[in-house]
Enzyme design. Structure first.
Site, PDB file in Angstrom:
ATOM      1  N   SER A 137       0.822  -1.215   0.000  1.00 19.50           N
ATOM      2  CA  SER A 137       0.000   0.000   0.000  1.00 19.50           C
ATOM      3  C   SER A 137       0.852   1.260   0.000  1.00 19.50           C
ATOM      4  CB  SER A 137      -0.948   0.021   1.208  1.00 19.50           C
ATOM      5  OG  SER A 137      -0.344   0.639   2.319  1.00 19.50           O
ATOM      6  N   SER A 138       0.191   2.380  -0.297  1.00 17.17           N
ATOM      7  CA  SER A 138       0.867   3.686  -0.319  1.00 17.17           C
ATOM      8  C   SER A 138       1.360   4.081   1.075  1.00 17.17           C
ATOM      9  CB  SER A 138      -0.096   4.761  -0.834  1.00 17.17           C
ATOM     10  OG  SER A 138      -1.239   4.840  -0.005  1.00 17.17           O
ATOM     11  N   LYS A 139       0.816   3.452   2.121  1.00 20.31           N
ATOM     12  CA  LYS A 139       1.179   3.823   3.490  1.00 20.31           C
ATOM     13  C   LYS A 139       2.625   3.447   3.840  1.00 20.31           C
ATOM     14  CE  LYS A 139      -2.854   5.557   4.603  1.00 20.31           C
ATOM     15  NZ  LYS A 139      -3.051   6.979   4.861  1.00 20.31           N
ATOM     16  N   ASP A 140       3.244   2.576   3.048  1.00 19.89           N
ATOM     17  CA  ASP A 140       4.676   2.290   3.257  1.00 19.89           C
ATOM     18  C   ASP A 140       5.488   3.582   3.199  1.00 19.89           C
ATOM     19  OD1 ASP A 140       4.044  -0.380   3.303  1.00 19.89           O
ATOM     20  OD2 ASP A 140       5.237  -0.929   1.546  1.00 19.89           O
ATOM     21  N   ALA A 191       5.017   5.610   6.505  1.00 21.03           N
ATOM     22  CA  ALA A 191       5.590   4.908   7.664  1.00 21.03           C
ATOM     23  C   ALA A 191       7.109   5.061   7.676  1.00 21.03           C
ATOM     24  CB  ALA A 191       5.206   3.432   7.631  1.00 21.03           C
TER      25      ALA A 191
END
Length: 346
Positions: A46-49, A52
């Site tokens: 996901s783009s959340k990598d 984070a």
């Protein structure tokens, strides 16, 4: 060993530089040229990598995070997975407050990645002590040596996409992008990407996708937080019952609202037409494109980039489950599934 040989020191070296993939079939009857920024190609799917890794590395540079510390966050699933993955590599403990709206698959994935998970009721106000925002704050206060990422109110969420997603899309389109379509939850993805792109070309139109049951679209149009807009909806990671400061409303031109049902069917349609197995919010973003075409927003020469934020595997017990779809009343005579399961009996 060199990255030209596709050998990496650890999974974190694979964050970012996701492909732009032309959409050919689902867009056949639509005006414009469509390209999907497929964030499922990140190692955490996901783009959340991106946020984070960026937020944690910024905290390390500032000396806020020290070896053995605990990272705490609120998440509908994807950010939690990314934080847990980064924590494993960098040696931090990870505690996550998760919305009960998150699929069981997502919650199991977080536990598998070594995170301690607190599941909090989804349909309570943001200031309710049971909400995942308040639970995360309380855990942060109670846990010595902890850092609360707080993605909804952390400008680094936006900065991560300003420094990565925006420049990637600009380069991948040779600066020819005319429209950006992206879902807005925390608002970090759309705001950071849009800020970079508009600095390169202020004429690029940025269209956010919001959910029915969320306050974001009305707030953008009126600067008014209207509680009457809030009611339960099913899409995860899209829309909000509060106004995240990570959202830069000035760089977004307009918002489009999409329904749970149409977004679910459109996600399934992406899989069946483009061979891309994407998540619920990707279906929402593509659904917005269909609605914008009905309003004749695009012309044949436009180059439209849509962000597909995550992978379909996160939604196996939801939109890709016929049982769940039936329970929601999402299979009617129009959208009845054509696929059959054939069982061979001995």
């Amino acid at each position: 060993m060199g990255q030209d040989k596709q050998v990496f020191d650890n999974v974190l070296d694979l964050v970012g530089n996701t492909p732009l993939i032309k959409l050919n079939n689902i867009t056949a009857s639509l005006k414009g040229n469509y390209y999907a920024k497929v964030e499922a190609f990140n190692p955490g799917h996901s783009s959340k990598d991106r946020i984070a890794l960026y937020i944690i590395e910024q905290a390390e540079k500032k000396g806020i995070l020290k070896p053995g510390d605990t990272i705490i966050e609120t998440t509908s699933g994807n950010t939690g997975f990314s934080i847990a993955m980064v924590s494993i590599i960098k040696g931090y403990q990870c505690i996550l407050a998760v919305s009960s709206k998150s699929s069981p698959d997502k919650i199991d994935m977080l536990k598998t990645m070594g995170a301690k998970v607190y599941v909090c009721p989804a349909h309570v106000s943001a200031d309710d002590p049971r909400s995942y925002y308040q639970v995360a704050k309380r855990l942060h206060e109670e846990t010595k040596g902890s850092v609360y990422i707080n993605q909804y109110f952390n400008e680094l969420n936006t900065d991560a996409h300003y420094h990565s997603t925006g420049p990637e899309i600009w380069n991948q389109t040779d600066g020819k992008i005319t429209h950006l379509i992206a879902c807005s939850g925390t608002g970090g993805t759309i705001s950071g990407t849009a800020k970079y792109l508009k600095e390169q070309n202020p004429n690029i139109k940025v269209i956010g996708v919001d959910a029915y049951g969320s306050v974001i679209k009305k707030y953008h149009e009126t600067q008014e937080f209207d509680e009457k807009e809030i009611y339960p909806y099913r899409i995860e990671g899209l829309g909000k019952n509060l106004i995240p400061t990570a959202t830069d409303f000035d760089v977004i031109d307009e918002f489009v609202k999409v329904t749970d049902e149409e977004s679910a069917h459109t996600a399934r349609e992406i899989a069946k037409t483009e061979g891309l197995f994407v998540g619920y919010t990707s279906g929402a973003a593509m659904q917005a494109i269909k609605q914008l075409n009905e309003e004749e927003t695009f012309n044949d020469n436009d180059k439209i980039v849509v962000i597909f934020p995550d992978h379909g595997s996160r939604y196996m017990s939801k939109i890709y489950s016929d049982k769940w779809m039936n329970e929601q009343g999402f299979f009617d005579s129009v959208n009845a599934e054509k696929a059959e399961t054939i069982e061979f009996v001995k």
